[in-house]
Design an enzyme around this catalytic site. Structure first.
Site, PDB file in Angstrom:
ATOM      1  N   ALA A 250     -20.369  21.922   0.350  1.00 11.57           N
ATOM      2  CA  ALA A 250     -21.803  21.749   0.141  1.00 11.57           C
ATOM      3  C   ALA A 250     -22.076  20.887  -1.082  1.00 11.57           C
ATOM      4  O   ALA A 250     -22.917  19.973  -1.053  1.00 11.57           O
ATOM      5  CB  ALA A 250     -22.479  23.112  -0.002  1.00 11.57           C
ATOM      6  N   TYR A 251     -21.356  21.152  -2.169  1.00  8.51           N
ATOM      7  CA  TYR A 251     -21.539  20.378  -3.403  1.00  8.51           C
ATOM      8  C   TYR A 251     -21.199  18.901  -3.175  1.00  8.51           C
ATOM      9  O   TYR A 251     -21.974  18.013  -3.537  1.00  8.51           O
ATOM     10  CB  TYR A 251     -20.646  20.969  -4.495  1.00  8.51           C
ATOM     11  CG  TYR A 251     -20.702  20.242  -5.817  1.00  8.51           C
ATOM     12  CD1 TYR A 251     -21.844  20.269  -6.604  1.00  8.51           C
ATOM     13  CD2 TYR A 251     -19.594  19.537  -6.295  1.00  8.51           C
ATOM     14  CE1 TYR A 251     -21.887  19.605  -7.825  1.00  8.51           C
ATOM     15  CE2 TYR A 251     -19.631  18.883  -7.514  1.00  8.51           C
ATOM     16  CZ  TYR A 251     -20.779  18.925  -8.267  1.00  8.51           C
ATOM     17  OH  TYR A 251     -20.828  18.269  -9.470  1.00  8.51           O
ATOM     18  N   ALA A 252     -20.051  18.641  -2.544  1.00  6.70           N
ATOM     19  CA  ALA A 252     -19.641  17.261  -2.295  1.00  6.70           C
ATOM     20  C   ALA A 252     -20.619  16.552  -1.362  1.00  6.70           C
ATOM     21  O   ALA A 252     -20.873  15.352  -1.522  1.00  6.70           O
ATOM     22  CB  ALA A 252     -18.233  17.229  -1.719  1.00  6.70           C
TER      23      ALA A 252
ATOM     24  N   THR B 129     -23.850  16.985  -1.175  1.00  8.45           N
ATOM     25  CA  THR B 129     -25.029  16.550  -1.927  1.00  8.45           C
ATOM     26  C   THR B 129     -24.711  15.326  -2.784  1.00  8.45           C
ATOM     27  O   THR B 129     -25.555  14.432  -2.932  1.00  8.45           O
ATOM     28  CB  THR B 129     -25.585  17.675  -2.821  1.00  8.45           C
ATOM     29  OG1 THR B 129     -24.621  18.050  -3.819  1.00  8.45           O
ATOM     30  CG2 THR B 129     -25.967  18.896  -2.003  1.00  8.45           C
ATOM     31  N   LYS B 130     -23.494  15.263  -3.298  1.00  2.00           N
ATOM     32  CA  LYS B 130     -23.123  14.106  -4.112  1.00  2.00           C
ATOM     33  C   LYS B 130     -22.861  12.879  -3.251  1.00  2.00           C
ATOM     34  O   LYS B 130     -23.031  11.739  -3.697  1.00  2.00           O
ATOM     35  CB  LYS B 130     -21.904  14.446  -4.966  1.00  2.00           C
ATOM     36  CG  LYS B 130     -22.181  15.517  -6.011  1.00  2.00           C
ATOM     37  CD  LYS B 130     -23.320  15.130  -6.950  1.00  2.00           C
ATOM     38  CE  LYS B 130     -23.448  16.102  -8.116  1.00  2.00           C
ATOM     39  NZ  LYS B 130     -24.475  15.660  -9.086  1.00  2.00           N
TER      40      LYS B 130
END
Length: 244
Positions: free
Chosen positions: A152-154, A156-157
């Site tokens: 999820a974090y990757a 968004t980036k």
């Protein structure tokens, strides 16, 4: 306390990488406005570091995903420090979960800060930043390292990385550069949270230099993009010590 000739806004500037960036830009002769979400005490400490470097600093509380709060912050910076030359959007949140276990409320939180927050701050900067200025966003080396639980974090980036070269072309006629810095594992509170020493050592070993990055390592890259590195534009700069 000296008067710098350029003014920078650093979001997420109260701790970690953002704090190191604010101090480094001040050392390079830029006045710095620190935008923070909630920790006023730490933001004030960052302002102390800015002033110790001989520049002017202020701290402003704002939600980077709130368009009105961001516009108000820019208004305040222009009134107190002068026209804005540099935006560094270091504000970000992280949640680590395998996709099959993903809490979608956490996904919404990540998207709001990491994606919407980047767009909101970049939009305001695109309207106001002076010619010769720079917009610097933050991605992550996890978009290439592909570590489990970072989906999820990757993601968004990855959205940030898609935005940067397009905004760079839109800002070219204004002589404003747009880049992103993609740190590898860096020794911050955000990184250490919830990790055992064994996990930390294993991740540090991903770097060819066999250590974690420091916030100052990343700040050096940001300062270059915010100052002399004007021929680097529309790029994602992976600052990770050779992690692969």
């Amino acid at each position: 306390m000296g008067s710098a000739t350029r003014t920078a806004i650093v979001t997420g500037g109260s701790r970690g990488i953002g704090r190191a960036v604010a101090a480094r830009l001040a050392a390079a002769g830029q006045n710095v406005a620190v935008v923070y979400a909630s920790n006023a005490k730490e933001a004030d400490a960052t302002v102390g570091e800015i002033e110790a470097a001989g520049a002017r600093g202020i701290a402003l509380q704002a939600d980077v995903a709130d368009e009105q709060q961001v516009a108000d912050a820019f208004d305040t910076v222009e009134r107190l420090l002068g026209p804005v030359d540099v935006l560094v959007n270091a504000a970000g949140v992280m949640a680590l979960q395998p996709v099959r276990e993903l809490d979608l409320t956490q996904l919404d939180r990540l998207v709001r800060t990491n994606v919407r927050g980047t767009f909101v701050t970049a939009k305001e900067a695109a309207r106001r930043i002076r010619p010769g200025g720079a917009i610097i966003a933050f991605s992550t080396s996890v978009t290439r390292l592909h570590l489990p639980a970072y989906g999820a974090y990757a993601a968004t980036k990855g959205a940030v990385e898609a935005l940067v070269p397009i905004l760079a072309k839109e800002m070219g006629e204004r002589d404003v550069t747009v880049n992103a810095v993609a740190p590898g594992p860096t020794a911050t509170e955000l990184f250490f949270e919830g990790k055992s020493q064994q996990v930390i050592d294993r991740i540090a070993g991903l770097s060819a230099l066999n250590r974690l990055g420091t916030p100052e390592d990343i700040a050096q890259v940001v300062a270059f993009l915010a100052g002399p590195g004007r021929w680097i534009n529309g790029q994602v700069v992976f600052a990770n010590g050779g992690a692969a």
